[in-house]
Design an enzyme around this catalytic site. Structure first.
Site, short mmCIF file in Angstrom:
data_model
loop_
_atom_site.label_atom_id
_atom_site.label_comp_id
_atom_site.label_asym_id
_atom_site.label_seq_id
_atom_site.Cartn_x
_atom_site.Cartn_y
_atom_site.Cartn_z
N ARG A 236 -4.97 12.24 -3.06
CA ARG A 236 -4.85 10.80 -3.31
C ARG A 236 -4.58 10.58 -4.80
NH1 ARG A 236 -4.92 11.30 1.43
NH2 ARG A 236 -6.23 10.31 3.01
N LYS B 49 1.71 -3.41 6.50
CA LYS B 49 2.18 -3.54 5.11
C LYS B 49 3.70 -3.31 5.04
CE LYS B 49 -1.71 -4.56 3.34
NZ LYS B 49 -1.94 -5.87 2.72
N TYR C 281 -2.51 -0.34 10.41
CA TYR C 281 -2.72 -1.00 9.10
C TYR C 281 -1.51 -0.79 8.20
CZ TYR C 281 -3.99 -1.46 4.23
OH TYR C 281 -3.97 -1.79 2.89
N SER D 67 0.82 -1.21 0.00
CA SER D 67 0.00 0.00 0.00
C SER D 67 0.85 1.26 0.00
CB SER D 67 -0.87 -0.01 1.26
OG SER D 67 -1.48 1.24 1.44
#
Ligand SMILES: NC(=O)c1ccc[n+]([C@@H]2O[C@H](COP(=O)([O-])OP(=O)(O)OC[C@H]3O[C@@H](n4cnc5c(N)ncnc54)[C@H](O)[C@@H]3O)[C@@H](O)[C@H]2O)c1
Length: 332
Positions: free
Chosen positions: A220, A145, A141, A117
């Site tokens: 993003r 990764k 989270y 990610s």
């Protein structure tokens, strides 16, 4: 080529499965259905269970000795949930990844594509990153990764397992044929929230408007999930070529274009038949300003580039939001 997809009953894994089928490959799915959907496994070899279950992984390989590569999508993947339940996230994603690596090596697997990610990157001054940019995972989270990339680097250096880590930016859209899409009616990412607000005829809340971006909202790199799926096929088919003289490598999968949340809302309002109103609030736990890719590694090594626009992604997400309840009928 036969490809084992862990998490293949989830949003991205199931879409990779459809893309593989369309290209003449054979997906085999391993998923414990904690967040996946049985409907997404229809017509595919499906093993229900956990990636940590060694006996089950052994059975998958015994029954499919011709599996040529594994795509490891299985994970818990909701940032705010990981802040609330770090133990659950480290257990599932890190212990799960470690256990899976052990089971894959025992079964002679040498090709692993890992769903990583872009959330592991440190926010850069210009919001762009390459694979060599500094990492600074901000949530449990994202930590899972980054940790698994580290683990896979060490494991691949010591064993025959080779690992390509695909660092996804922000997947949107759905299978253009609407076989698969987001299974969750209440996704926590920006476009999912815009669509929920639009459906409910309520305002959409921009969470975080003080980031140092041009308009203060988070930035993003929205990538269509069908483009993402195509990149996985390129990764498995070019795997040996890409890893000819290394044991592991990260590759960014994004469009190379940064879009702020305000720009996303404006684009949504151009695509949708009626506009959504935006209101403002503070950031959620674990939120970051965001980044987009400026890397051309995927183009060079995988021969892959994102082809779909953000409007395509919004349109397909909207179509899926209306179709979802017809495809996913069993809501137990
Ligand atoms: N969606 C995103 O925005 C995004 C961005 C970057 C990376 N990723 C990564 O891509 C992968 C797929 O994400 P997604 O959006 O499709 O999520 P998802 O929740 O739809 O899919 C994950 C799947 O893994 C399964 N799973 C979870 N833990 C498991 C376990 N221990 N054993 C077996 N199956 C298990 C779930 O049931 C689910 O079907 C994840 O690894 C995620 O971290 C997602």
């Amino acid at each position: 080529m036969k490809i084992l997809i862990t998490g293949g009953a989830g949003f991205i894994g199931a879409t990779v499965g459809s893309c593989a089928l369309d290209a003449g490959h054979v997906p085999v799915i391993l998923d414990n259905l904690v967040n996946g959907r049985r409907e997404f496994t229809a017509g595919r070899a499906f093993y229900e269970g956990d990636v940590r279950d060694g006996a089950l992984v052994d059975r998958v390989f015994a029954e499919h000795p011709d599996i040529a590569a594994v795509i490891h999508c299985a994970a818990l993947a909701v940032v705010p949930d990981s802040v609330a339940d770090p133990i659950g996230y480290y257990d599932n994603n890190v212990v799960g990844g470690l256990e899976l690596a052990r089971h894959l090596i025992r079964n002679g697997c040498t090709r692993l594509v890992f769903s990583s990610s872009a959330s592991i990157y440190q926010t850069a001054d210009d919001f762009t990153v390459t694979e060599d940019s500094p990492l600074d995972p901000q949530s449990p989270y994202a930590q899972t990764k980054a940790m698994m990339e580290r683990v896979f680097a060490d494991v691949s250096a010591a064993t025959p397992l080779r690992v390509l880590s695909l660092r996804y930016f922000n997947p949107i859209g759905a299978d253009p044929e609407m076989r698969t899409g987001l299974q969750n009616r209440r996704p926590t990412h920006a476009l999912g929230k815009v669509i929920q607000a639009w459906k409910a005829r309520e305002p959409f809340t921009i969470t975080g408007t003080d980031w140092p971006t041009a308009d203060g909202s988070g930035i993003r790199d929205y990538i269509h999930v069908w483009d993402l799926a195509a990149a996985h096929l390129a990764a498995v088919t070019r795997f040996d070529q890409v890893l000819a003289d290394r044991t592991c490598l990260p590759i960014n999968l994004g469009t190379g274009r940064g879009t702020t949340v305000r720009e996303l809302v404006a684009e949504f309002n151009r695509v949708a038949d009626r506009p959504v109103e935006a209101i403002e609030a503070g950031p959620r736990p674990g939120d970051v300003a965001g980044v987009y890719t400026r890397s051309d590694r995927a183009a060079q090594l995988l021969g892959w580039k994102a082809e779909r626009t953000i409007a395509d992604g919004i349109r397909d997400s909207l179509t899926w939001a209306q179709r979802r309840d017809h495809v996913l009928t069993d809501d137990a």
